[in-house]
Motif scaffolding. Sequence first.
Motif, short mmCIF file in Angstrom:
data_model
loop_
_atom_site.label_atom_id
_atom_site.label_comp_id
_atom_site.label_asym_id
_atom_site.label_seq_id
_atom_site.Cartn_x
_atom_site.Cartn_y
_atom_site.Cartn_z
N ASP A 76 0.82 -1.21 0.00
CA ASP A 76 0.00 0.00 0.00
C ASP A 76 0.85 1.26 0.00
O ASP A 76 0.33 2.38 0.05
N GLY A 77 2.18 1.10 -0.03
CA GLY A 77 3.04 2.28 -0.07
C GLY A 77 2.83 3.22 1.11
O GLY A 77 3.13 4.40 1.01
N TYR A 78 2.29 2.72 2.21
CA TYR A 78 2.04 3.51 3.42
C TYR A 78 1.04 4.62 3.13
O TYR A 78 1.05 5.67 3.76
N SER A 79 0.14 4.37 2.18
CA SER A 79 -0.85 5.39 1.83
C SER A 79 -2.23 4.88 2.23
O SER A 79 -2.67 3.83 1.77
N PRO A 80 -2.95 5.61 3.09
CA PRO A 80 -4.25 5.14 3.55
C PRO A 80 -5.24 4.82 2.42
O PRO A 80 -5.89 3.77 2.48
N PRO A 81 -5.39 5.69 1.40
CA PRO A 81 -6.35 5.33 0.35
C PRO A 81 -6.00 4.00 -0.32
O PRO A 81 -6.87 3.19 -0.63
N LYS A 82 -4.70 3.79 -0.52
CA LYS A 82 -4.28 2.53 -1.14
C LYS A 82 -4.58 1.36 -0.21
O LYS A 82 -4.91 0.27 -0.66
N MET A 122 -6.60 -1.95 -1.09
CA MET A 122 -6.00 -3.28 -0.94
C MET A 122 -6.84 -4.15 -0.01
O MET A 122 -6.99 -5.35 -0.24
N ALA A 123 -7.37 -3.55 1.06
CA ALA A 123 -8.21 -4.34 1.97
C ALA A 123 -9.42 -4.86 1.22
O ALA A 123 -9.81 -6.02 1.36
N ARG A 124 -10.00 -4.01 0.39
CA ARG A 124 -11.18 -4.44 -0.35
C ARG A 124 -10.81 -5.52 -1.37
O ARG A 124 -11.56 -6.45 -1.59
N GLN A 180 -1.69 -8.50 10.29
CA GLN A 180 -0.51 -7.64 10.41
C GLN A 180 -0.44 -6.51 9.39
O GLN A 180 0.65 -6.15 8.95
N SER A 181 -1.58 -5.96 8.99
CA SER A 181 -1.50 -4.78 8.15
C SER A 181 -0.74 -3.72 8.94
O SER A 181 -0.91 -3.60 10.15
N LEU A 182 0.10 -2.95 8.23
CA LEU A 182 1.09 -2.15 8.96
C LEU A 182 0.80 -0.66 8.92
O LEU A 182 0.41 -0.11 7.89
N GLY A 183 1.01 -0.01 10.04
CA GLY A 183 0.97 1.45 10.09
C GLY A 183 -0.35 1.97 10.65
O GLY A 183 -1.42 1.52 10.24
N THR A 184 -0.26 2.93 11.55
CA THR A 184 -1.48 3.48 12.14
C THR A 184 -2.38 4.14 11.09
O THR A 184 -3.59 3.89 11.08
N PRO A 185 -1.83 4.97 10.18
CA PRO A 185 -2.74 5.61 9.23
C PRO A 185 -3.47 4.60 8.35
O PRO A 185 -4.68 4.70 8.16
N SER A 186 -2.74 3.61 7.84
CA SER A 186 -3.36 2.63 6.96
C SER A 186 -4.41 1.82 7.71
O SER A 186 -5.50 1.56 7.20
N ALA A 198 -15.07 8.41 -1.27
CA ALA A 198 -14.93 7.01 -1.69
C ALA A 198 -14.10 6.22 -0.69
O ALA A 198 -14.42 5.08 -0.35
N VAL A 199 -13.01 6.82 -0.21
CA VAL A 199 -12.11 6.11 0.69
C VAL A 199 -12.66 6.12 2.11
O VAL A 199 -12.33 5.27 2.93
N GLN A 200 -13.52 7.06 2.42
CA GLN A 200 -14.14 7.23 3.73
C GLN A 200 -13.15 7.56 4.82
O GLN A 200 -13.35 7.23 5.99
N PHE A 201 -12.04 8.15 4.46
CA PHE A 201 -11.05 8.45 5.48
C PHE A 201 -10.10 9.50 4.94
O PHE A 201 -9.73 9.47 3.77
N VAL A 202 -9.75 10.46 5.80
CA VAL A 202 -8.68 11.38 5.43
C VAL A 202 -7.70 11.45 6.59
O VAL A 202 -8.10 11.37 7.75
N ALA A 203 -6.41 11.56 6.26
CA ALA A 203 -5.37 11.72 7.28
C ALA A 203 -4.19 12.37 6.59
O ALA A 203 -4.05 12.27 5.37
N PRO A 204 -3.33 13.05 7.34
CA PRO A 204 -2.20 13.72 6.70
C PRO A 204 -1.37 12.77 5.83
O PRO A 204 -0.87 13.15 4.78
N ASP A 205 -1.27 11.52 6.27
CA ASP A 205 -0.45 10.57 5.51
C ASP A 205 -1.05 10.19 4.17
O ASP A 205 -0.39 9.56 3.36
#
Lengths: 401, 237, 330, 290
Positions: A84-90, A94-96, A109-115, C238-245
Amino acid sequence: MKTGSLLQATVLIGAIALATASFAQKKYDPGATDTEIKIGSIMPYSGPASAYGQIGKLHMAYFQKINDEGGINGRKIKLLSVDDGYSPPKAVEMARRLVEQDEVLFIFQSLGTPSNSAIHKYMNAKKVPHLFVATGATKWGDPKDFPWTMGWQPNYQTEGRIYAKDILATRPNAKIAVLYQNDDYGKDLLKGLKDGLGDKAGRLIVAEATYEVSDPTVDSQIVSLKGSGADVLINIATPKFAALAIRKVHDIGWKPVHYLNNVSASVGSVLVPAGLDKSVGLITVAYQKDALDTQWANDPGMKEFVAFMAKYLPDGKLSDALNAYGYSVAQTLVQVFKQCGNDLTRANIMRQAASLKDFQLPLLLPGIKINTSPTDFYPIESLQLQRFDGKQWVLFGKVIE
Amino acid sequence: MSALLEAGQLEAWYGATQVLHGVSFSMAPGSIATLLGANGAGKTTTLRALCGMVRTRGAVRLDGQSIAAMATEDIVRLGVAHVPDGRGTFLDLTTEENLRLGGYARGNRRELAGDIERMYGYFPRLKERRAQQAGTLSGGEQQMLAIARALMLRPRLLLLDEPSFGLAPLLVAAIFDILRTINAREKVGILLVEQNAALALELADQVFLLETGRIVIAGAAATMRDNDAVRRSYLGY
Amino acid sequence: MAALPTDSATARRNQWLGLALVVLLAAVLPFFLSNYRVFQLTLVLAYAIVLLGLNMLTGYNGQISLGHGAFYAIGAYTAAILMDKFGVPYWLTLPAAAAVCLVAGFLFGLPALRLEGLYLALATFALGVALPQLLKYKHFEHWTGGVQGIVIIKPDAPFGLPVNADQWLYLFTLGVAALMFILGVNLLRGRIGRALVAIRDQPIAAEAMGVDISLYKALTFGVSAMYTGVGGALGAIAVQFVAPDSFTIFLSIAFLVGIVVGGLASVSGAIYGALFIQFVPNIADQISKAAPWAIYGVFLIACMFLMPGGIAQVVGGAWQRLRRKPGKSV
Amino acid sequence: MDAFIAQVLSGLVTGGIYASVALALVMIYQATHLVNFAQGELAMFCTYLAWTMLDAGFPYWAAFAATIALAFVCGVVIERVVIRPIGESSVLAVVVVFIGLLVIFNSLAGWIFTYTVKPFPSPFPAEPLFGNHYVSSHGIGAIGVTLVVLALLYAFFRFTSLGLAMRAAAQNPVSARLVGIRVGWTRALGWGLAAAVGSIAGMMVAPTVYLDPNMMAGILLYAFAAALVGGIDNPWGAVAGGFLVGVLENLLGAYVIGTELKLTVALVLIVGVLVIRPSGLFGRVTVKRV
């Protein structure tokens, strides 16, 4: 050791009992069959946090080993590990993909608080286990609101509270300076520290400084913190920045009591770069054995790990603490599978994950055990303080629950 | 003795558009020739084609040696100096740096300083402006600089694209005087593209008249001045 | 480059018919795909709107931006905060995001006017780097949720329509995208579009012809940011989430990659570019876990080798050839 | 006061880091009129090559020299193989290729050398000079090396014909060909020299920030800013810009706005400077006549 083996035996018997009980009725949710258990994982193989991708590589190697040995109850583990490149939208995408398209039994073990924050709600809405997430944020242990999500490692707030307790016990009039990474992890740990200090927090903490992962050094922050006249430094930094801070503190002749957070307690990836002589006296909490720490050289659990690394992940470095971490988590998951027996439904996975009792792992420190219950979604909560003597970490005090 | 420059059935394209459709001419050593033609006839393109700046087909010989398929910089190194339209000055560099660049291909450092002084002799104005950024020079000064820069190569052949463009008549006359001197003194062949046909005819020995990518008339300048077609189209009397 | 405007009215009508056909096809797509794919395509549409906006600025007007992720983030946060804190319905957040970004872009464009080329690249780059830090700044935390971000709720289909939430959001996004593209095409094909290109290619001549360069440039910045903000709001919903990252500098870089690979100064290029930035990283990940970025980098370089003018140019060329084959006069 | 001096001096050391990378950017700009976003990653990768040699037991200066040579070759090869075919088609196409190179080098380094930070040796003494507590010997030594590179670059561009030819080729390739400059080669050479300068920067930066694949990620932005603030056509300006940015950032963070927003404010100030002086503080203002 005696009680340990007794406990293991009990757990084993329990597991067998469960297994035999459910042999009669094989129950599967998507992802599980007679021959295979398909699980997913989301890792930052690319992008700014790609260092952590090592955990995913270790998982794959470990499940390879399990499969080579015949799998679990005759089922091979198939891990779909995606980037996911540490990107929440990704991560959401990926989860979907894993849940809806690949139909994995659960995500591991999905990694990272934002993700993980991004997929938290989705996983729970879909009722798919979101197991042993690889982040120390505190919010992963909330079985009431999020019964499908569970963390693994001690959470950052607990860690912060332990430092607070130790400071209050040993230096009630400390002047505390804090260096922390300006993100969820740094702020979570700082919150634990402040909670632990209670109403004294405002008086005892004399200086705070943040850094960004894009900063080249933390020299300026350390100079500022020293200037505050503090005699205790809490170092809440990831490995590179922790090492930079340790070195700078030493070089400018500052001699505070230096608490180093567990994330950066690795001898190989932090203290060696910082300089072992400059690391003398550091205090941290730990739950795992350090692969480069000489005191474990003859430890059977460590030897097993070293042998595994040599065979299954030869290009992985022992100095990278992420390997030991991934190894222990994968072993915890295997235990959950064993307990599940033939009932590989998502509900049972969560049920078994929430009934780990005094489970011990080869790489955990003696006396540290994994315990979960339907109301306790924090597998590891015990930690022990240790101090660096220039060669190795020396445990002191008792295991703190 | 072979011709200084010889073009045979030279064709040229910009992208897919063919601009030259077989240009043939030749120039005697040390002579001055001029290419005349209307806008878009292919004068500038001819100069560009001669030194490999556009896609071409056909023959080009310099003192008998074929240069048709050569890279621009290699043709330059054989002694062909080209003052392109727009003058090709390095605007951010100083006057003197521009001159030094003109002699770059010769690689002879010792002669360089002397040659720069010689150019200052032809164009004293440039000496006053030697340390100034070329972009700050006036149009006339920039034209002098462009010619001086080309001469720094000690070329056998000088290709000049509209040296009079945008300059005051007095200045143009001065520049043409210098061209004549240079031609006489340094035995440099000059191929000149010029809007001002009267001036060009006065200077040139030979004239080539270009129309839609072909040479339509070629001859000695002296006879051309009396050619009706040329006079009507280009001299306006 | 963009398909050339044809002179005859019939041809123009055919073009609109073709466009309608494409939209229609796109509209039935979600009923044949899994929800996961529908979700991915929703993101593609959101990105396509962004890329069209960035293309106006960079492709048509020649101003390079390495920081459009910032406007995407502003749009996303506008939508998230309005929905989360004020209970505003999702569809109303789009005009709000558009307005906020239009103003933000215009204001940023004013000082940026004095900067050209590299300097503008640095200024926008700085914007892209700085915005995530502002989002987590403690005094804004109350609004932005700080590092933890904001979780928003996915809208359901209205009026009891027989589509699920993913399909509805896709259709909604498709509608918005179609609207934005129609507006964009009209803008770019008209006088304004010509002025933009003139400013890019011949700034001095454009000024001499009476084009108010400063105003045009700043406005282009604003409109470009507005498109980006609408895309950001749709992406957030669509993503249902926003964060600085979610909005690091890599997002801005991905957008720039998108317009170049898709095709500069091309409307259809925005769609190709969106498909590229959505799907190619996934392909790279499938090829190699060890070094997915290396694979992605190779893809990028290969694209520039094979299609220096972008995908739109290649597709446009192929289309022209196909149309010419039957021997019809166009 | 003591803390203030310490902040200024540590700012100078980080500023030296920015300056050294900024020099590589100036080099490539002078030769091609482009800013190579992959410059930092290339330098990082070369530093790993040096680390590999040192790890294999090479003496420091031998590894140092060999790395510079390898970096030079690497730069030339990249220009010839990757950049040239894209040619002058479009600046943005080249920018995308730069981004491609950036991610490739970053990813390869992580793959080959892992992401664990590695200590990188310094050629300078471990003990601080004159027993000061402010700056390590390496910090001072690295600034010295940067100044030497600066002087060499300046002399190269100012006094040698090749340097002059390189500047000419970058400014106006068509005219450059017309004076016989082999533009293709000056560009390749520029790439080679920029890579070499970058590798020196990498080897001077790594002992300070440790060697890891993301070592240059943050630095490149500051170096870019430093080069532009100082004037990208002027090596002196770029170095001065580096020091300025380093000190400014430290003082802002320590005394004015706190560490949370120091990057943001530093960048706003830099952009502000550029708005007022678009060619940078020390850059040459180009006058154009129409």
